[in-house]
Write a protein that holds these residues in place. Structure first.
Motif, mmCIF file in Angstrom:
data_model
loop_
_atom_site.group_PDB
_atom_site.id
_atom_site.type_symbol
_atom_site.label_atom_id
_atom_site.label_comp_id
_atom_site.label_asym_id
_atom_site.label_seq_id
_atom_site.Cartn_x
_atom_site.Cartn_y
_atom_site.Cartn_z
ATOM 1 N N LEU A 400 0.801 -1.182 -0.050
ATOM 2 C CA LEU A 400 0.093 0.049 0.094
ATOM 3 C C LEU A 400 0.934 1.227 -0.023
ATOM 4 C CD1 LEU A 400 -2.793 -0.549 2.653
ATOM 5 C CD2 LEU A 400 -3.044 -0.865 0.419
ATOM 6 N N GLY A 401 0.543 2.207 -0.699
ATOM 7 C CA GLY A 401 1.136 3.480 -0.473
ATOM 8 C C GLY A 401 0.196 4.577 0.146
ATOM 9 N N ILE A 402 0.523 5.191 1.068
ATOM 10 C CA ILE A 402 -0.085 6.051 2.010
ATOM 11 C C ILE A 402 0.300 7.479 1.601
ATOM 12 C CG2 ILE A 402 -0.917 6.807 4.323
ATOM 13 C CD1 ILE A 402 -1.668 3.847 3.536
ATOM 14 N N PHE A 403 -0.692 8.258 1.085
ATOM 15 C CA PHE A 403 -0.333 9.621 0.745
ATOM 16 C C PHE A 403 -0.999 10.598 1.500
ATOM 17 C CE2 PHE A 403 0.241 7.336 -3.116
ATOM 18 C CZ PHE A 403 1.349 7.787 -3.635
ATOM 19 N N LEU A 404 -0.392 11.255 2.275
ATOM 20 C CA LEU A 404 -1.008 12.316 3.385
ATOM 21 C C LEU A 404 -1.106 13.562 2.736
ATOM 22 C CD1 LEU A 404 1.089 11.470 6.642
ATOM 23 C CD2 LEU A 404 -1.072 10.529 5.876
ATOM 24 N N GLY A 405 -2.642 13.998 2.777
ATOM 25 C CA GLY A 405 -3.156 15.382 2.070
ATOM 26 C C GLY A 405 -2.699 16.502 2.898
ATOM 27 N N ARG A 406 -2.240 17.425 2.081
ATOM 28 C CA ARG A 406 -2.020 18.946 2.634
ATOM 29 C C ARG A 406 -3.182 19.804 2.822
ATOM 30 N NH1 ARG A 406 3.518 19.080 -0.935
ATOM 31 N NH2 ARG A 406 4.748 17.528 0.309
ATOM 32 N N GLY A 407 -4.202 19.325 2.274
ATOM 33 C CA GLY A 407 -5.666 20.400 2.609
ATOM 34 C C GLY A 407 -5.727 21.257 1.420
ATOM 35 N N ASP A 408 -4.568 21.312 0.274
ATOM 36 C CA ASP A 408 -4.789 22.226 -0.809
ATOM 37 C C ASP A 408 -4.790 21.580 -2.171
ATOM 38 O OD1 ASP A 408 -2.500 21.409 -0.776
ATOM 39 O OD2 ASP A 408 -1.282 23.244 -0.945
ATOM 40 N N GLY A 409 -5.198 20.376 -2.022
ATOM 41 C CA GLY A 409 -5.331 19.499 -3.374
ATOM 42 C C GLY A 409 -3.847 18.908 -3.690
ATOM 43 N N HIS A 410 -2.925 19.089 -2.684
ATOM 44 C CA HIS A 410 -1.544 18.326 -2.798
ATOM 45 C C HIS A 410 -1.379 17.381 -1.877
ATOM 46 C CE1 HIS A 410 -1.439 21.965 -5.318
ATOM 47 N NE2 HIS A 410 -0.347 21.411 -5.981
ATOM 48 N N PHE A 411 -0.299 16.457 -1.982
ATOM 49 C CA PHE A 411 -0.012 15.588 -1.085
ATOM 50 C C PHE A 411 1.392 15.193 -1.027
ATOM 51 C CE2 PHE A 411 -4.122 14.738 -2.719
ATOM 52 C CZ PHE A 411 -4.929 13.991 -1.506
ATOM 53 N N GLY A 412 1.742 14.753 0.242
ATOM 54 C CA GLY A 412 3.014 14.419 0.537
ATOM 55 C C GLY A 412 3.562 13.079 -0.173
ATOM 56 N N PRO A 413 4.766 12.854 -0.157
ATOM 57 C CA PRO A 413 5.265 11.436 -0.677
ATOM 58 C C PRO A 413 4.655 10.215 -0.230
ATOM 59 C CG PRO A 413 7.159 12.699 0.422
ATOM 60 C CD PRO A 413 6.073 13.477 0.428
ATOM 61 N N ALA A 414 4.529 9.275 -0.841
ATOM 62 C CA ALA A 414 4.248 8.159 -0.338
ATOM 63 C C ALA A 414 4.896 7.376 0.593
ATOM 64 C CB ALA A 414 3.859 7.143 -1.568
ATOM 65 N N SER A 415 4.253 6.829 1.770
ATOM 66 C CA SER A 415 4.969 5.885 2.639
ATOM 67 C C SER A 415 4.296 4.475 2.333
ATOM 68 C CB SER A 415 4.746 5.982 3.877
ATOM 69 O OG SER A 415 3.237 6.037 4.427
ATOM 70 N N VAL A 416 5.242 3.387 2.289
ATOM 71 C CA VAL A 416 4.907 2.195 1.676
ATOM 72 C C VAL A 416 4.648 1.023 2.699
ATOM 73 C CG1 VAL A 416 5.684 0.406 0.060
ATOM 74 C CG2 VAL A 416 5.979 2.802 -0.388
ATOM 75 N N ILE A 417 3.466 0.278 2.738
ATOM 76 C CA ILE A 417 3.266 -0.723 3.887
ATOM 77 C C ILE A 417 3.152 -2.156 2.940
ATOM 78 C CG2 ILE A 417 1.768 -1.485 5.593
ATOM 79 C CD1 ILE A 417 0.939 1.476 5.786
ATOM 80 N N ALA A 418 3.656 -3.037 3.479
ATOM 81 C CA ALA A 418 3.595 -4.508 2.859
ATOM 82 C C ALA A 418 2.231 -5.013 3.548
ATOM 83 C CB ALA A 418 4.578 -5.395 3.201
ATOM 84 N N VAL A 419 1.273 -5.631 2.529
ATOM 85 C CA VAL A 419 -0.023 -5.993 3.064
ATOM 86 C C VAL A 419 -0.430 -7.635 2.686
ATOM 87 C CG1 VAL A 419 -1.050 -4.050 3.332
ATOM 88 C CG2 VAL A 419 -1.183 -4.996 0.946
ATOM 89 N N GLY A 420 0.145 -8.086 1.720
ATOM 90 C CA GLY A 420 0.027 -9.585 1.167
ATOM 91 C C GLY A 420 0.297 -9.787 -0.292
ATOM 92 N N ASP A 625 -13.215 16.089 -0.474
ATOM 93 C CA ASP A 625 -12.700 17.482 -0.667
ATOM 94 C C ASP A 625 -11.451 17.732 -0.274
ATOM 95 O OD1 ASP A 625 -12.615 20.208 -0.957
ATOM 96 O OD2 ASP A 625 -14.275 20.767 0.581
ATOM 97 N N PHE A 626 -10.573 17.518 -1.406
ATOM 98 C CA PHE A 626 -9.262 17.516 -0.949
ATOM 99 C C PHE A 626 -8.608 18.784 -0.870
ATOM 100 C CE2 PHE A 626 -9.589 13.651 -4.138
ATOM 101 C CZ PHE A 626 -9.196 12.850 -2.985
ATOM 102 N N ASP A 627 -9.171 20.036 -1.292
ATOM 103 C CA ASP A 627 -8.835 21.259 -1.139
ATOM 104 C C ASP A 627 -9.721 22.195 -0.232
ATOM 105 O OD1 ASP A 627 -10.952 21.717 -2.618
ATOM 106 O OD2 ASP A 627 -9.919 22.684 -4.261
#
Length: 672
Positions: A400-420, A625-627
């Protein structure tokens, strides 16, 4: 926390009534600005001017475009010359600095030169023979204020072509044959132009120092990255020395200029094996050189913002058209902000990104991380900052890639998690009632669902696996009968069953029920189909109108009965995008490269379909509502290009919703 919204099952089960006479709804999702330039475009260049014109070589000839108010690019003069030209460059090549254009194809050993005016109109051409088939061309003055020459690499080396007033003269220079690209600049500050020629076979750059009178010293060799294909010049670290940019097999590299006139070893700027072009300009107005790298396979233009010492920080990536081959940065509209244009050979168009200043552009922001083969997406506030975040499943390595939103329609870089093994679908919900969203991920290759408990900071505990049927492909959250918990429904494509996991409110799923359904199910929908106040489950296949309906009675789901979809609808994203009080539907058309928007008009009816180009292979969609502007936006997962496109909603309001109100959303899960 962003709660799961209830699906609109009636819109999918009833006969779709498309209102052919209804007024077109104003649902405006921020999209690419693609300008048709003509069939099979092959090359582009800027014609000097203020602002400059854009000249494009197509199968029909040369086409000019220029900015006009309220128009992205206005079509200008066209010429039958230059049909299918792979080489195209413009500059003050004529007598007394007259602007001229040079163009050639890889099919004939000659180049054409012709005068061109500020709007791109082409005059009479002249043909100049070459020793071999051409590969790259540049126009540059031999010294500041001096005569101008056309430099062309070809299969036998490099030709320098000049017009002394009595006709065109050609001179040959010794460089590697089959050079794919060259750049021209005064590298050592002596006032004379120097040449850089890519030597793809030897992993080198040939450097020819100019004398200012048309002479060049024997080429020195600059070892560079593997298989250099493009070479460019820019001052990357602000020391007023030209540095060297190289696009090679493994990505974009830079050679910083040394004080002794040489160059440092190549340093990686951006990894990637499908980069095809790079452009340099100060796009954010901080006085440093920024870069835009064109990725053909991902169909993205990625900006790299200049930092201290010739380093770069990642900027935004933007979705562009199919088969991108070249990019330019320039102020096309004269507003002081740098704009970007990419040429899309497979789309017969150019993508225009209007600069907004500060390094931002008017276009579709695109996310990508170190994960590929994207299959599904879920949205929630994973770190408690009240901004929507994204979780994206990738079959590549079961992550999985987790992209944390910044509240203005933009996101930070992905953190990666193994899930199966082979995650195909996922949902976000609070399974243990601690107020923090968790994740449930369907692993097609593991015949299991992975439950990941959220920590409220954007991280997740290692997955716990719950076995289901064979080949699970889709998942939805519902309340099917457990007293305190959130339940899950999973379709198992290879065993033709649906598994219902009843939650205990503590994040566990101790009771699992399995029901047989029609062959090869691929989607499910949760909702109250018979209006008795209990959630039901609809299970079906994308290739059949027959569906299994499992009615809820408040304690459990009953055995499935068979019904049919009486229309052509399939599981879609359902939201009130234009805030008129009616639910609208969005469905990704993976084969067509667009999303279909059906605007709701009331009573289960929909207005005329709106098709919106969003890039290659749109596989899944999710809304939030990303922004934070009160309008529901859309994130589109592109499986083939390994990107997530963020489409910001710019629809005008047609009704004023109550504060915090959100339209009912789809609980449908799709599998392709």
């Amino acid at each position: 926390m962003i709660r799961d919204s209830r699906p609109v099952v009636g819109a999918l089960l009833c006969a779709l009534a498309i209102g052919t006479g209804a007024a077109r709804a104003e649902i405006v999702l921020q999209s690419r600005r693609d300008v048709g330039v003509g069939p099979s475009p092959t090359a582009l260049t800027l014609v000097p001017g203020s602002p400059p014109a854009l000249l494009v070589a197509t199968a029909q000839g040369l086409a000019a475009f220029h900015y006009e108010p309220d128009v992205v690019l206005e079509a200008g003069p066209r010429s039958a010359d230059g049909r299918g030209a792979q080489l195209l460059t413009a500059g003050p090549l004529g007598i007394n600095g007259q602007p001229m254009v040079a163009f050639a194809s890889r099919e004939a050993a000659r180049v054409a030169v012709a005068p061109v005016d500020a709007r791109g109109a082409i005059g009479a051409r002249e043909l100049i023979e070459l020793p071999a088939l051409p590969r790259a061309a540049r126009i540059a003055a031999l010294r500041a204020g001096g005569p101008v020459a056309l430099f062309i690499t070809h299969d036998d080396g490099l030709s320098m072509i000049m017009n002394g007033g009595d006709g065109w003269r050609r001179r040959e220079l010794a460089v590697p044959a089959f050079a794919p690209d060259l750049a021209v600049a005064d590298l050592d500050g002596d006032g004379a132009v120097d040449l850089l020629v890519a030597d793809e076979s030897a992993n080198q750059i040939a450097v020819l120092r100019g004398t200012g009178d048309g002479g060049f010293e024997a080429a020195a060799r600059l070892p560079t990255a593997r298989s250099p294909e493009r070479v460019a010049i820019a001052d990357l670290n602000g020391d007023h020395r030209p540095d060297v940019l190289v696009i090679a097999h493994d990505g974009l590299f830079a050679h910083l200029a040394r004080a002794d006139g040489g160059f440092a070893a190549a340093q990686s700027v951006l990894a990637g094996d499908h980069l095809v072009d790079v452009a340099a300009a100060d796009v954010n107005g901080d006085g440093r050189t920024d870069l835009a790298a064109l990725d053909r396979s991902r169909s993205t233009l990625t900006f790299l913002l200049g930092a201290e010492g010739g380093r770069f920080t990642p900027g935004d990536s933007y979705l562009i058209g199919y088969g991108a081959s070249a990019a330019v940065l320039a102020d096309l509209d004269g507003d002081g902000a740098t704009d970007a244009v990419t040429l899309n050979q497979l789309g017969d168009n150019a993508t225009v990104l209007r600069g907004k200043g500060g390094g931002r552009f008017d276009g579709i922001v695109c996310l990508h991380g170190e994960i590929g083969d994207l299959t599904a997406v879920a949205v929630d506030d994973f770190n408690g900052d009240e901004h929507p975040d994204l979780a994206v499943a990738s079959e590549d390595g079961g992550r999985l890639g987790i992209f944390l939103g910044r509240g203005d329609g933009h996101f930070g870089p992905a953190s990666v998690i193994a899930v199966g093994r082979q995650p195909r679908a996922l949902v976000a919900s609070d399974f243990n009632q601690d107020g923090i969203p968790d994740l449930a991920v369907v692993n097609f290759g593991g015949d299991a669902v992975a439950i990941l408990q959220g920590d409220g900071r954007g991280g997740f505990a290692p997955p716990r696996l719950v076995s289901v049927g064979t080949g699970p492909t889709a998942i939805s959250v519902g309340s099917f009968g457990s007293d305190t918990g959130t339940d899950l429904a999973i379709v198992n494509s290879l065993s033709s069953t649906v598994s219902v996991l009843y939650g205990d409110g503590r994040g566990q799923f101790p009771n699992v029920a399995t029901f047989p359904v029609a062959a090869r199910p691929s989607f499910l929908i949760v909702g109250d189909t018979n209006r008795d106040g209990h959630q039901d489950l609809v299970v079906g296949s994308e290739f059949s109108e027959s569906v299994a309906i499992l009615l809820g009675n408040g304690h459990q789901l009953d055995a499935p009965t068979t019904n049919k979809l009486s229309g052509t609808a399939r599981p879609s994203l359902a939201e009130d995008f234009d805030r008129d009080g009616q639910v609208d539907l969005i469905n990704p058309d993976e084969a067509g490269g667009h999303i279909e928007i059906l605007p709701g008009t009331g009573d289960g009816q929909f207005g005329r379909r709106i098709d919106l180009a969003v890039g290659r292979d749109p596989h899944a969609v999710v809304a939030a509502d990303f922004d934070h502007d009160g309008r529901i936006d859309v994130a589109v997962v592109h499986r083939a290009t390994q990107t997530i496109a963020i489409l910001l909603n710019r629809s005008p309001a047609r009704a004023t919703p109550k504060t915090g109100q959100r339209a009912a959303g789809s609980g449908a899960a799709r599998h392709s």
